[in-house]
Scaffold this active site. Structure first.
Site, PDB file in Angstrom:
ATOM      1  N   ASP A   1      64.471  47.737  42.510  1.00 53.83           N
ATOM      2  CA  ASP A   1      65.675  48.498  42.836  1.00 53.83           C
ATOM      3  C   ASP A   1      65.582  49.020  44.269  1.00 53.83           C
ATOM      4  O   ASP A   1      66.544  49.550  44.802  1.00 53.83           O
ATOM      5  CB  ASP A   1      65.838  49.673  41.862  1.00 53.83           C
ATOM      6  CG  ASP A   1      67.146  50.426  42.095  1.00 53.83           C
ATOM      7  OD1 ASP A   1      68.204  49.762  42.121  1.00 53.83           O
ATOM      8  OD2 ASP A   1      67.108  51.661  42.281  1.00 53.83           O
TER       9      ASP A   1
ATOM     10  N   GLU B   1      64.869  48.161  53.217  1.00 53.34           N
ATOM     11  CA  GLU B   1      66.222  48.188  52.649  1.00 53.34           C
ATOM     12  C   GLU B   1      67.240  48.917  53.525  1.00 53.34           C
ATOM     13  O   GLU B   1      68.443  48.724  53.372  1.00 53.34           O
ATOM     14  CB  GLU B   1      66.208  48.845  51.262  1.00 53.34           C
ATOM     15  CG  GLU B   1      65.965  50.353  51.306  1.00 53.34           C
ATOM     16  CD  GLU B   1      65.998  51.006  49.929  1.00 53.34           C
ATOM     17  OE1 GLU B   1      65.367  50.472  49.019  1.00 53.34           O
ATOM     18  OE2 GLU B   1      66.649  52.053  49.796  1.00 53.34           O
TER      19      GLU B   1
ATOM     20  N   THR C   1      61.317  51.115  40.967  1.00 56.36           N
ATOM     21  CA  THR C   1      62.573  51.862  41.140  1.00 56.36           C
ATOM     22  C   THR C   1      62.288  53.124  41.956  1.00 56.36           C
ATOM     23  O   THR C   1      63.053  54.086  41.885  1.00 56.36           O
ATOM     24  CB  THR C   1      63.208  52.244  39.783  1.00 56.36           C
ATOM     25  OG1 THR C   1      62.252  52.988  39.023  1.00 56.36           O
ATOM     26  CG2 THR C   1      63.655  51.033  38.995  1.00 56.36           C
ATOM     27  N   SER C   2      61.168  53.118  42.708  1.00 55.10           N
ATOM     28  CA  SER C   2      60.763  54.345  43.388  1.00 55.10           C
ATOM     29  C   SER C   2      61.077  54.291  44.883  1.00 55.10           C
ATOM     30  O   SER C   2      62.126  54.774  45.308  1.00 55.10           O
ATOM     31  CB  SER C   2      59.288  54.602  43.119  1.00 55.10           C
ATOM     32  OG  SER C   2      59.022  55.962  43.228  1.00 55.10           O
ATOM     33  N   ARG C   3      60.211  53.710  45.671  1.00 58.18           N
ATOM     34  CA  ARG C   3      60.476  53.493  47.090  1.00 58.18           C
ATOM     35  C   ARG C   3      59.890  52.148  47.487  1.00 58.18           C
ATOM     36  O   ARG C   3      58.784  51.794  47.063  1.00 58.18           O
ATOM     37  CB  ARG C   3      59.849  54.594  47.960  1.00 58.18           C
ATOM     38  CG  ARG C   3      60.587  55.907  47.938  1.00 58.18           C
ATOM     39  CD  ARG C   3      61.950  55.825  48.642  1.00 58.18           C
ATOM     40  NE  ARG C   3      62.664  57.091  48.613  1.00 58.18           N
ATOM     41  CZ  ARG C   3      63.539  57.466  47.680  1.00 58.18           C
ATOM     42  NH1 ARG C   3      63.807  56.663  46.662  1.00 58.18           N
ATOM     43  NH2 ARG C   3      64.154  58.627  47.764  1.00 58.18           N
TER      44      ARG C   3
ATOM     45  N   ILE D   1      60.538  61.316  36.296  1.00 57.12           N
ATOM     46  CA  ILE D   1      61.064  59.998  35.906  1.00 57.12           C
ATOM     47  C   ILE D   1      60.015  59.225  35.104  1.00 57.12           C
ATOM     48  O   ILE D   1      60.328  58.632  34.062  1.00 57.12           O
ATOM     49  CB  ILE D   1      61.508  59.207  37.163  1.00 57.12           C
ATOM     50  CG1 ILE D   1      62.662  59.934  37.841  1.00 57.12           C
ATOM     51  CG2 ILE D   1      61.897  57.772  36.802  1.00 57.12           C
ATOM     52  CD1 ILE D   1      63.017  59.412  39.238  1.00 57.12           C
TER      53      ILE D   1
ATOM     54  N   HIS E   1      69.223  49.782  45.132  1.00 55.89           N
ATOM     55  CA  HIS E   1      68.959  51.234  45.042  1.00 55.89           C
ATOM     56  C   HIS E   1      70.049  51.903  44.181  1.00 55.89           C
ATOM     57  O   HIS E   1      70.693  52.864  44.592  1.00 55.89           O
ATOM     58  CB  HIS E   1      68.897  51.870  46.431  1.00 55.89           C
ATOM     59  CG  HIS E   1      68.015  53.076  46.474  1.00 55.89           C
ATOM     60  ND1 HIS E   1      67.047  53.275  47.423  1.00 55.89           N
ATOM     61  CD2 HIS E   1      67.938  54.156  45.653  1.00 55.89           C
ATOM     62  CE1 HIS E   1      66.430  54.420  47.206  1.00 55.89           C
ATOM     63  NE2 HIS E   1      66.961  54.980  46.125  1.00 55.89           N
ATOM     64  N   GLN E   2      70.185  51.349  42.998  1.00 58.39           N
ATOM     65  CA  GLN E   2      71.295  51.703  42.111  1.00 58.39           C
ATOM     66  C   GLN E   2      70.847  52.601  40.960  1.00 58.39           C
ATOM     67  O   GLN E   2      71.682  53.124  40.215  1.00 58.39           O
ATOM     68  CB  GLN E   2      71.850  50.371  41.557  1.00 58.39           C
ATOM     69  CG  GLN E   2      73.030  50.433  40.661  1.00 58.39           C
ATOM     70  CD  GLN E   2      73.326  49.075  40.033  1.00 58.39           C
ATOM     71  OE1 GLN E   2      72.960  48.036  40.589  1.00 58.39           O
ATOM     72  NE2 GLN E   2      73.963  49.067  38.888  1.00 58.39           N
ATOM     73  N   ALA E   3      69.519  52.776  40.827  1.00 54.31           N
ATOM     74  CA  ALA E   3      69.001  53.407  39.614  1.00 54.31           C
ATOM     75  C   ALA E   3      69.580  54.802  39.372  1.00 54.31           C
ATOM     76  O   ALA E   3      69.763  55.226  38.237  1.00 54.31           O
ATOM     77  CB  ALA E   3      67.476  53.455  39.661  1.00 54.31           C
ATOM     78  N   PHE E   4      69.891  55.509  40.465  1.00 58.51           N
ATOM     79  CA  PHE E   4      70.378  56.894  40.302  1.00 58.51           C
ATOM     80  C   PHE E   4      71.848  56.956  39.911  1.00 58.51           C
ATOM     81  O   PHE E   4      72.351  58.017  39.548  1.00 58.51           O
ATOM     82  CB  PHE E   4      70.196  57.657  41.634  1.00 58.51           C
ATOM     83  CG  PHE E   4      71.226  57.275  42.665  1.00 58.51           C
ATOM     84  CD1 PHE E   4      71.113  56.102  43.376  1.00 58.51           C
ATOM     85  CD2 PHE E   4      72.341  58.075  42.887  1.00 58.51           C
ATOM     86  CE1 PHE E   4      72.073  55.733  44.307  1.00 58.51           C
ATOM     87  CE2 PHE E   4      73.311  57.707  43.814  1.00 58.51           C
ATOM     88  CZ  PHE E   4      73.175  56.532  44.526  1.00 58.51           C
TER      89      PHE E   4
END
Ligand code: NAI
Length: 341
Positions: A252, A257, A226-228, A153, A289-292
């Protein structure tokens, strides 16, 4: 084969449904896997889990007692699975890559939305407010972006940033000799206008962005994660925003979360004060957590997860099996040949 599928959302069901047949039966459960719900796995050889399911020692022992042979993660990250405790009991497979483009493009979408105030403008024009006051942004061209983690990524995001004419600095614990401008962690913190996180969550990287790291950054820095979530200490981020040291944050993922993201809490009182305060900030953008979440990624996740399961039951292992010994999937080929089990 019976698969207990946890944390199932409508988009998961649509992407896995084409693979259902007489041999593969998937039991979709909306609930997450944890010690309270593990009994649902009775009679299943496989559990299919996502990022916020709990696969700790107690759950693994129950899965083993229920006869589960395989934990199939339908995601890349595996920090929620106690791999060491699985050893000798249950095998674990994951989906190492499903679309680095989905996550890297979402990272840039968040950055652009934040610094060009698109989210504010969208709300304003819906109310017929065409004023530009307070919407001034800045050019990305010529700015320095610091990318932490140059795997699948991180590399795509670097290419996107280069397309915008940005200068790229990178930090990776295992740098590759490939033309990327690697610097030490502290130098990246000190020189970057924008910092984007693309490394996994490990004991090494937990809270890598804390008050000390933030103190070393430029005033006005934009931080994107956008990772963890736990790569960033949320309270330190909030303090950095309140003190005006951090110019903007795009999140993200969030440290706590797991009980909140992916669910509809509108109309409820959210107990997490740090998250609630972050969301009130005009310069903080949160996605859940929408990036994927692209059609391409969902299709690839379903295809690879089913392939992993079929391969495991045919050959006793899978190319995407996780080895707990080294903790680095990409470099554990030898262990896989010698078998962890
Ligand atoms: P990858 O495994 O291809 O790359 C990770 C990179 O981080 C590697 O180059 C590795 O050497 C580096 N790294 C490891 N330890 C490090 C450390 N201590 N400091 C700095 N760098 C370190 O992983 P990929 O596919 O690029 O994914 C990156 C992360 O993105 C995943 O771990 C996952 O947490 C997250 N992710 C988030 C998604 C979302 O929807 N928000 C979806 C998919 C992945």
């Amino acid at each position: 084969m019976n698969i207990a599928f946890f944390d199932a959302k409508p988009y998961d069901v649509s992407s896995f449904e084409p693979y259902l047949n007489d041999d593969i039966k998937i039991h979709f459960f909306e609930t997450k896997l944890d010690i309270e719900t593990v009994s649902l796995t009775a009679g299943c050889e496989v559990v299919c889990v996502f990022v916020n399911d709990t696969v700790d020692k107690a759950v693994i022992d129950k899965l083993y007692a229920n006869g589960v042979k395989l934990i199939a993660l339908r995601c890349a990250g595996y920090n929620n699975v106690d791999l060491g405790h699985c050893f000798g009991k249950i095998h674990v497979v994951h989906v190492p890559a499903y679309s680095p483009y989905a996550v890297a493009e979402h990272t840039m979408a968040m950055l652009l939305t934040s610094i060009r105030r698109i989210h504010k403008a969208y709300n304003r024009t819906r109310e017929f407010n065409f004023s530009l006051n307070g919407l001034t942004g800045f050019d990305l061209h010529g700015k320095t972006v610091g990318v932490i983690g140059t795997g699948r990524i991180g590399r795509v995001f670097i290419d996107i940033c280069k397309g915008f004419g940005m200068k790229v600095l990178a930090y990776d614990k295992f740098p590759k000799d490939d033309g990327i401008n690697y610097v030490e962690f502290d130098e990246l913190l000190a020189k970057s206008d924008i910092i984007s996180l693309h490394c996994p969550l490990t004991p090494d990287t937990e809270y890598m962005i804390d008050e000390n790291a933030i103190a070393k950054m430029k005033k006005g820095v934009v931080i994107i994660n956008t990772s963890r979530g736990a790569l960033i200490k949320a309270e330190a981020l909030l303090e950095g925003i309140k003190s005006r040291k951090i110019g903007a944050a795009c999140l993200d993922v969030y440290e706590e979360e797991s009980d909140i993201f992916f669910e509809d809490y509108s109309g409820h009182i959210v107990d997490d004060d740090t998250l609630a305060r972050l969301i009130t900030m005009p310069n903080v953008l949160v996605t859940s957590h929408q990036a994927f979440l692209t059609n391409e990624a969902l299709g690839n996740i379903a295809q690879t997860t089913i392939q992993n399961i079929e391969e495991f039951f045919e050959k006793g292992t899978s190319a995407n099996e996780l080895c707990y010994r080294c903790g680095r999937v990409d470099t554990c080929k030898n262990h896989r040949i010698n078998k962890c089990f």
